[in-house]
Design a protein around this motif. Structure first.
Motif, mmCIF file in Angstrom:
data_model
loop_
_atom_site.group_PDB
_atom_site.id
_atom_site.type_symbol
_atom_site.label_atom_id
_atom_site.label_comp_id
_atom_site.label_asym_id
_atom_site.label_seq_id
_atom_site.Cartn_x
_atom_site.Cartn_y
_atom_site.Cartn_z
ATOM 1 N N ILE A 120 62.444 -8.796 -36.692
ATOM 2 C CA ILE A 120 63.238 -9.743 -37.346
ATOM 3 C C ILE A 120 64.439 -9.774 -36.510
ATOM 4 C CG2 ILE A 120 64.689 -10.265 -39.265
ATOM 5 C CD1 ILE A 120 62.285 -9.574 -40.918
ATOM 6 N N TRP A 121 64.991 -8.592 -36.153
ATOM 7 C CA TRP A 121 66.258 -8.625 -35.540
ATOM 8 C C TRP A 121 65.930 -9.091 -34.145
ATOM 9 C CZ3 TRP A 121 70.972 -8.909 -35.134
ATOM 10 C CH2 TRP A 121 71.621 -8.529 -34.195
ATOM 11 N N ILE A 171 62.632 -9.196 -48.018
ATOM 12 C CA ILE A 171 62.738 -9.856 -49.234
ATOM 13 C C ILE A 171 63.771 -11.091 -49.104
ATOM 14 C CG2 ILE A 171 63.482 -9.878 -51.656
ATOM 15 C CD1 ILE A 171 62.547 -6.904 -51.971
ATOM 16 N N GLN A 172 64.738 -10.892 -48.507
ATOM 17 C CA GLN A 172 65.795 -11.966 -48.053
ATOM 18 C C GLN A 172 65.452 -12.939 -46.916
ATOM 19 O OE1 GLN A 172 67.456 -11.501 -51.119
ATOM 20 N NE2 GLN A 172 68.981 -12.487 -50.059
ATOM 21 N N SER A 173 64.645 -12.594 -46.187
ATOM 22 C CA SER A 173 64.031 -13.260 -44.979
ATOM 23 C C SER A 173 62.842 -14.045 -45.714
ATOM 24 C CB SER A 173 63.665 -12.415 -43.960
ATOM 25 O OG SER A 173 64.385 -11.576 -43.340
ATOM 26 N N CYS A 174 62.132 -13.444 -46.735
ATOM 27 C CA CYS A 174 61.058 -14.006 -47.328
ATOM 28 C C CYS A 174 61.559 -15.407 -48.096
ATOM 29 C CB CYS A 174 60.450 -13.413 -48.338
ATOM 30 S SG CYS A 174 58.962 -12.325 -47.454
ATOM 31 N N ARG A 175 62.873 -15.160 -48.617
ATOM 32 C CA ARG A 175 63.281 -16.062 -49.633
ATOM 33 C C ARG A 175 63.788 -17.159 -48.468
ATOM 34 N NH1 ARG A 175 64.238 -12.853 -53.723
ATOM 35 N NH2 ARG A 175 62.762 -13.325 -55.286
ATOM 36 N N ARG A 176 64.511 -16.826 -47.376
ATOM 37 C CA ARG A 176 64.785 -18.044 -46.636
ATOM 38 C C ARG A 176 63.730 -18.909 -46.060
ATOM 39 N NH1 ARG A 176 69.704 -17.750 -43.297
ATOM 40 N NH2 ARG A 176 71.341 -17.057 -44.429
ATOM 41 N N TYR A 177 62.583 -18.505 -45.903
ATOM 42 C CA TYR A 177 61.401 -19.173 -45.652
ATOM 43 C C TYR A 177 60.640 -19.828 -46.897
ATOM 44 C CZ TYR A 177 62.221 -18.095 -40.759
ATOM 45 O OH TYR A 177 63.073 -17.886 -39.555
ATOM 46 N N GLY A 178 61.069 -19.570 -47.901
ATOM 47 C CA GLY A 178 60.234 -20.247 -49.166
ATOM 48 C C GLY A 178 59.098 -19.421 -49.459
ATOM 49 N N ILE A 179 58.889 -18.121 -49.202
ATOM 50 C CA ILE A 179 57.901 -17.336 -49.299
ATOM 51 C C ILE A 179 57.915 -16.432 -50.557
ATOM 52 C CG2 ILE A 179 56.258 -15.323 -48.293
ATOM 53 C CD1 ILE A 179 57.136 -16.346 -45.703
ATOM 54 N N ASN A 180 56.670 -16.503 -51.320
ATOM 55 C CA ASN A 180 56.940 -15.492 -52.383
ATOM 56 C C ASN A 180 56.748 -14.218 -52.071
ATOM 57 O OD1 ASN A 180 56.106 -13.997 -54.638
ATOM 58 N ND2 ASN A 180 54.685 -15.316 -55.443
ATOM 59 N N PRO A 181 57.791 -13.338 -52.554
ATOM 60 C CA PRO A 181 57.881 -11.973 -51.669
ATOM 61 C C PRO A 181 56.591 -10.947 -52.347
ATOM 62 C CG PRO A 181 60.128 -12.513 -52.619
ATOM 63 C CD PRO A 181 59.011 -13.714 -53.028
ATOM 64 N N GLY A 229 67.305 -19.485 -41.256
ATOM 65 C CA GLY A 229 66.546 -18.544 -40.548
ATOM 66 C C GLY A 229 66.678 -16.904 -41.046
ATOM 67 N N TYR A 230 66.355 -15.780 -40.311
ATOM 68 C CA TYR A 230 66.280 -14.390 -40.775
ATOM 69 C C TYR A 230 67.442 -14.017 -41.203
ATOM 70 C CZ TYR A 230 61.321 -14.432 -38.912
ATOM 71 O OH TYR A 230 59.863 -14.236 -38.867
ATOM 72 N N VAL A 231 67.247 -12.995 -42.111
ATOM 73 C CA VAL A 231 68.462 -12.151 -42.777
ATOM 74 C C VAL A 231 68.012 -10.833 -42.200
ATOM 75 C CG1 VAL A 231 69.743 -11.394 -44.574
ATOM 76 C CG2 VAL A 231 68.754 -13.647 -44.365
ATOM 77 N N PHE A 232 69.091 -10.108 -41.704
ATOM 78 C CA PHE A 232 68.926 -8.685 -41.217
ATOM 79 C C PHE A 232 70.289 -7.958 -41.706
ATOM 80 C CE2 PHE A 232 69.704 -5.204 -38.245
ATOM 81 C CZ PHE A 232 68.392 -4.673 -38.043
ATOM 82 N N LEU A 233 69.615 -6.795 -42.604
ATOM 83 C CA LEU A 233 70.637 -5.780 -43.096
ATOM 84 C C LEU A 233 70.553 -4.530 -42.284
ATOM 85 C CD1 LEU A 233 69.998 -7.925 -45.537
ATOM 86 C CD2 LEU A 233 70.877 -6.358 -46.873
ATOM 87 N N GLU A 234 71.759 -3.893 -42.305
ATOM 88 C CA GLU A 234 71.770 -2.565 -41.503
ATOM 89 C C GLU A 234 73.122 -1.852 -42.436
ATOM 90 O OE1 GLU A 234 71.484 -0.947 -37.108
ATOM 91 O OE2 GLU A 234 73.134 -2.364 -37.513
ATOM 92 N N ILE A 266 55.581 -11.347 -39.400
ATOM 93 C CA ILE A 266 56.947 -11.494 -39.604
ATOM 94 C C ILE A 266 56.985 -12.792 -40.406
ATOM 95 C CG2 ILE A 266 57.942 -10.391 -37.678
ATOM 96 C CD1 ILE A 266 58.311 -13.005 -36.115
ATOM 97 N N PRO A 267 57.810 -13.107 -41.304
ATOM 98 C CA PRO A 267 57.853 -14.029 -42.474
ATOM 99 C C PRO A 267 57.491 -15.452 -41.749
ATOM 100 C CG PRO A 267 59.339 -12.592 -43.097
ATOM 101 C CD PRO A 267 58.917 -12.185 -41.597
ATOM 102 N N ASP A 268 58.032 -16.129 -40.821
ATOM 103 C CA ASP A 268 57.919 -17.281 -40.355
ATOM 104 C C ASP A 268 56.473 -17.405 -39.926
ATOM 105 O OD1 ASP A 268 58.662 -15.924 -37.926
ATOM 106 O OD2 ASP A 268 59.057 -17.764 -36.753
ATOM 107 N N GLN A 269 56.063 -16.354 -39.003
ATOM 108 C CA GLN A 269 54.669 -16.718 -38.455
ATOM 109 C C GLN A 269 53.659 -16.482 -39.587
ATOM 110 O OE1 GLN A 269 53.993 -17.173 -35.297
ATOM 111 N NE2 GLN A 269 56.261 -17.449 -34.819
ATOM 112 N N TRP A 270 53.811 -15.652 -40.513
ATOM 113 C CA TRP A 270 52.930 -15.542 -41.828
ATOM 114 C C TRP A 270 52.677 -16.698 -42.475
ATOM 115 C CZ3 TRP A 270 53.373 -15.767 -47.047
ATOM 116 C CH2 TRP A 270 52.424 -15.090 -47.798
ATOM 117 N N ARG A 271 53.841 -17.310 -42.458
ATOM 118 C CA ARG A 271 53.809 -18.617 -43.379
ATOM 119 C C ARG A 271 53.094 -19.882 -42.533
ATOM 120 N NH1 ARG A 271 59.113 -22.351 -44.156
ATOM 121 N NH2 ARG A 271 58.831 -22.618 -41.678
#
Length: 529
Positions: free
Chosen positions: A248-249, A480-490, A289-294, A513-518
């Motif tokens: 994702i990063w 989880i937050q990246s799933c939400r950005r792409y409208g995916i049920n976590p 798009g994606y969200v990345f936390l550190e 990765i969420p967008d490819q999975w969707r």
């Protein structure tokens, strides 16, 4: 106090005296309004301390101060509100009206967007057979009543039985045969897939503390699962998800536009005695798009400096000086634009303290946001052209007026208006930076929205149990937050990914990765759109 009629009679032949008296009244009125605004600000602060979600309770001295201030300001608060307050209320009312209108324009859903399992219960009448003739009544129709129900979850023990078979007693068959054990989520562990997903979502999406989950398992299911065991399981699952986390990063780093923010979180650090230490979750994302936390232990530049080392493009941030320092370090690769929402908040704060000059700035920024709403469906290039037709003149007018106010000796630099003007002028180049590219947002509110789930979480579970645990919070929140950005049920995503991940090679992980999975789960026609 003399009535207006008495004052006019005494000073009818003394215009200078009348003007002086009027000036005194104006001075008294201004002083009264300032005292009222100051008292209201103090009361607001005390109320936040008393009723705020994050604050400690007031002590007896603070409570007495609050009561005294309320008593002193009660009489003055009955007077008509100053013009700035009236206009502010009108502005907020208009904002609420706009929100209601936008809500009306959205399509309403009266049924869940997914097809739920249906259970049918048929209730036959007692007199289905005629009591007189003994014949069955003919069916002429039916009435259907629909209700939504909840079937409580349950814990089960799944035994995987693999029978062993010996040889057939012939030379061709000498070995014992047994079915291979399918890849397991955590080898040598009793953690099942469904329980793992439930733990992740309960902790990081529903924001339940581990001790709460321990109590729920004990009281509702009669099973003892200690919080220490849950922590160990979550850490091992987070290790599995690391591969997706770093991909994702890579996706974010490959772009040229990032929104960045940071949020404090309490940490139980054994090196800090007697109190919780302060850590920070840093958020990086692109709009839509994606969200990345550190996680980092400090708010210093080392963390974001290392994270942005390979990034080339524009970051959008608030006015925290660290970001500008990073830009200066990497002038050739890193640019920065500001957040208009942060600037607007400083003027709202000044207006709430009766600084009527702040009202004009809020009105100008309102025009900028209205322009953004008009251009929301435009292409990036159309958006840029539309902005350049109107926005530069508004920004230039704000800059000139802010410079006049800053030069005014009556406006103290540490007053709320002085701080608002200084923020606008210091950040001016960054604030107008969004005009360069139609892809850029006017503010960083989108990434601030991603901060909220972790903010809700830390009010529930209060702190991260150890500095070494910060990374796994960042990994799971990222997923989880990246799933939400792409409208995916976590839950659907994690169930599928954790089932497949243990048996996949590193080259195959990118499929998860969420967008490819969707995309892989969408019908072919939807992908083309």
């Amino acid at each position: 106090m003399k009535t207006p009629e008495e004052v006019l009679r005494e000073l009818a032949h003394n215009p200078a005296g009348l003007l002086e008296y009027a000036a005194q009244l104006q001075s008294q009125l201004t002083q009264t309004q300032q005292e009222l605004a100051q008292a209201q600000a103090i009361i607001a602060d005390l109320k936040r301390e008393l009723f705020g979600a994050k604050a400690d309770k007031l002590n007896e001295e603070q409570e007495e101060q609050l009561r005294q201030l309320l008593g002193e300001v009660q009489e003055q608060s009955q007077r008509p509100a100053p013009l700035s307050q009236e206009v502010l209320e009108a502005t907020l009312a208009q904002e609420r009206a706009d929100q209601r209108q936008r809500a009306k324009e959205r399509p309403r859903r009266h049924l869940p967007p997914v097809e739920l399992e249906k259970q049918q219960v048929i209730l036959e009448p007692e007199d289905k057979v005629c009591p007189t003739s003994g014949q069955e009544r003919p069916r002429i129709g039916q009435e259907v009543t629909t209700e939504y129900d909840y079937v409580p979850a349950k814990l089960i023990i799944r035994q995987i039985v693999r029978p062993k078979y010996g040889s057939c007693q012939k030379p061709c068959c000498q070995a014992v045969t047994i079915a291979p054990l399918p890849p397991r989520l955590l080898p040598q562990s009793k953690l099942g897939l469904g329980l793992a997903v439930h733990l992740l979502l309960s902790r990081f999406d529903d924001h339940l503390a581990y001790y709460t989950l321990e109590r729920i398992f004990r009281e509702r299911f009669g099973v003892v699962i200690t919080r220490q065991q849950m922590v160990q399981w979550v850490e091992k699952v987070a290790h599995l998800l690391l591969a997706i986390y770093w991909l994702i990063w890579e996706e974010l780093q490959a772009g040229d536009y990032l929104q960045i923010d940071e949020s404090p979180v309490k940490v139980l650090d054994p090196e800090v005695k007697g109190k919780a230490a302060q850590g920070y979750l840093w958020f990086y994302s692109t709009p839509g798009g994606y969200v990345f936390l550190e996680f980092h232990r400090s708010r210093g530049r080392d963390g974001p400096r290392e994270r942005l080392r390979g990034f080339r493009g524009t970051m959008q941030t608030d006015g925290y000086e660290l970001y500008d320092a990073l830009r200066k370090e990497q002038r050739s690769t890193l640019k920065r634009i500001g957040c208009v929402s942060h600037a607007r908040r400083t003027f709202y704060k000044a207006l709430l303290e009766s600084c009527s000059q702040a009202l004009w700035f809020i009105g100008q920024m309102r025009q900028l946001y209205q322009l953004e709403r008009e251009l929301k469906d435009a292409s990036p290039e159309q958006r840029r052209k539309g902005r350049l037709q109107k926005a530069p003149a508004i920004w230039l007018a704000m800059k000139r007026r802010a410079e006049v106010i800053r030069a005014d000796p009556r406006v103290l630099p540490k007053s709320t208006l002085g701080k608002a003007v200084r923020y606008l002028l210091n950040e001016y180049t960054a604030l107008v930076g969004y005009l360069r590219d139609g892809r850029f947002e006017i503010d960083s509110n989108l990434v601030e929205n991603d901060v909220r789930p972790s903010a809700v979480g830390k009010r529930r579970w209060l702190f991260i149990g150890h500095p070494d645990a910060g990374w796994r919070n960042a990994v799971i929140y990222t997923i989880i937050q990246s799933c939400r950005r792409y409208g995916i049920n976590p839950q659907e995503y994690l169930t599928d990914v954790l089932r497949r991940l243990p048996s996949m090679t590193s080259n195959q992980v990118r499929e998860l990765i969420p967008d490819q999975w969707r995309k892989a789960r969408q019908p072919h026609g939807d992908q083309a759109q």
